[in-house]
Write an enzyme that holds these catalytic residues in place. Structure first.
Site, mmCIF file in Angstrom:
data_model
loop_
_atom_site.group_PDB
_atom_site.id
_atom_site.type_symbol
_atom_site.label_atom_id
_atom_site.label_comp_id
_atom_site.label_asym_id
_atom_site.label_seq_id
_atom_site.Cartn_x
_atom_site.Cartn_y
_atom_site.Cartn_z
ATOM 1 N N CYS A 77 0.868 -1.176 0.000
ATOM 2 C CA CYS A 77 0.000 0.000 0.000
ATOM 3 C C CYS A 77 0.905 1.226 0.000
ATOM 4 O O CYS A 77 1.695 1.410 0.940
ATOM 5 C CB CYS A 77 -0.876 -0.033 1.251
ATOM 6 S SG CYS A 77 -1.933 1.413 1.433
ATOM 7 N N CYS A 190 -0.694 3.460 -6.841
ATOM 8 C CA CYS A 190 -1.563 2.852 -5.820
ATOM 9 C C CYS A 190 -1.749 1.405 -6.252
ATOM 10 O O CYS A 190 -1.966 1.135 -7.443
ATOM 11 C CB CYS A 190 -2.897 3.584 -5.776
ATOM 12 S SG CYS A 190 -4.151 2.765 -4.772
HETATM 13 N N1 DGL Z 1 -3.689 0.230 -2.264
HETATM 14 C C1 DGL Z 1 -3.540 1.402 -1.442
HETATM 15 C C2 DGL Z 1 -2.377 2.245 -1.954
HETATM 16 O O1 DGL Z 1 -1.521 1.725 -2.646
HETATM 17 C C3 DGL Z 1 -4.891 1.998 -1.378
HETATM 18 C C4 DGL Z 1 -5.053 3.254 -0.734
HETATM 19 C C5 DGL Z 1 -6.373 3.519 -0.095
HETATM 20 O O2 DGL Z 1 -6.869 2.700 0.650
HETATM 21 O O3 DGL Z 1 -6.833 4.644 -0.325
HETATM 22 O O4 DGL Z 1 -2.218 3.403 -1.640
#
Ligand code: DGL
Length: 297
Positions: A77, A190
């Site tokens: 993340c 993301c």
């Molecule tokens: N997959 C997360 C990232 O890479 C998601 C972010 C979120 O939950 O807004 O930032």
């Protein structure tokens, strides 16, 4: 390193389903490793949360994975890594922890037009990690970095990416805008976003845009492979991995120790999630659908 450590699982953490895009690369390169995935589905999305909130939630998730006996943890993340990576590394110095930052470096080095766009959450775009990469690579190479976020993208992916939804329309518009500005590289910053990469690529192909897409998935899996080798923790015993995916809800992240499945029949991917109002069966289906790429674009 004893045998039980070799066969210990790798922990993967994300706010939701996005980290599965990293898991795909891990699985391709490390088919003999078992993965315990922590999805904070109760608190997704993280991207609009305060730094303090993100640090608190990340500490809980990583602590849960450490207590589950993970030999290495990937914070799959960008938003969590941006604020909490240093903190959890300090808390758990004995466990290698890999974090994510948008793959701006390769985009900067390859951009002919010296213009790249980064599509990420607000948290990631405002975070220290990205600022560092911009200072170290984009600025010295005189590359302009255009930051863009759309708070609806993560919920759109979690909802299965219906192509008639407003985020899909906005993405089409933004591809047109960026191309018009001379952007030739788009960084998906993301881990949720690689799941709609085929949608973007289709649009780029049809409109004949001069735009290439990069994400961090493969580089992260490469890093995990090299760390496992360095720490002599690679599981080479193929026989104890069962190619199965199972989802389980976590009743209490804070007080209950993780009870993960570690026996020889344990599935290759154990997907743990925090929103206990969701059915394990439904989650399991969603996970499988994303991993097999059976989303229709
Ligand atoms: N997959 C997360 C990232 O890479 C998601 C972010 C979120 O939950 O807004 O930032």
């Amino acid at each position: 390193m004893n045998l039980s450590t070799l066969s210990a699982p790798i922990g993967v953490f994300d706010s939701g389903l996005g980290g599965l895009s990293v898991y795909q690369h891990l699985q391709a390169q490390l088919p003999y490793e078992r993965v315990i995935y922590f999805a904070d589905t109760l608190n997704v999305p993280y991207g609009n949360r305060s730094a303090q909130d993100i640090v608190r939630l990340t500490e809980l998730a990583v602590s849960w994975l450490v207590h589950a006996g993970c030999k290495l943890i990937v914070i799959a993340c960008n938003s969590a890594s941006a604020y909490a990576l240093e903190r959890v590394r300090t808390l758990y110095p004995a466990v290698p922890i890999v974090g994510l930052v948008p793959a701006l470096k390769p985009a900067v080095l390859a951009s002919q037009n010296k213009q790249v766009a980064v599509l990420a959450t607000r948290a990631t775009l405002e975070g220290e990690l990205l600022a560092r990469v911009i200072n170290e690579y984009a600025t010295p190479h005189a590359v302009k970095v255009i930051k863009y976020f759309d708070a609806d993208l993560v919920p759109w992916v979690e909802a299965g990416m219906p192509t008639d939804a407003p985020p899909a329309k906005r993405l089409r518009e933004m591809l047109n805008v960026w191309t018009g500005q001379g952007v030739d590289f788009l960084v998906l910053g993301c881990t949720h976003y690689p799941f709609f990469r085929p949608f973007l690529e289709q649009e780029i192909f049809h409109k004949n845009y001069n735009l290439r897409i990069v994400d961090s998935g493969k580089a992260i899996a490469d890093r995990v492979v090299s760390l496992l080798k360095q720490h002599k923790m690679m599981n080479r015993n193929s026989s104890d991995i069962v190619a199965r995916i199972e989802a389980y809800s976590i009743e209490d992240v804070v007080h209950r120790p993780a009870k993960v499945h570690t026996d020889l029949q344990a599935p290759a991917l154990q997907f743990y999630y925090t929103d206990i109002s969701h059915e394990a069966e439904t989650l399991q289906q969603k996970v499988k659908q994303l991993l097999t790429g059976s989303t229709n674009f």
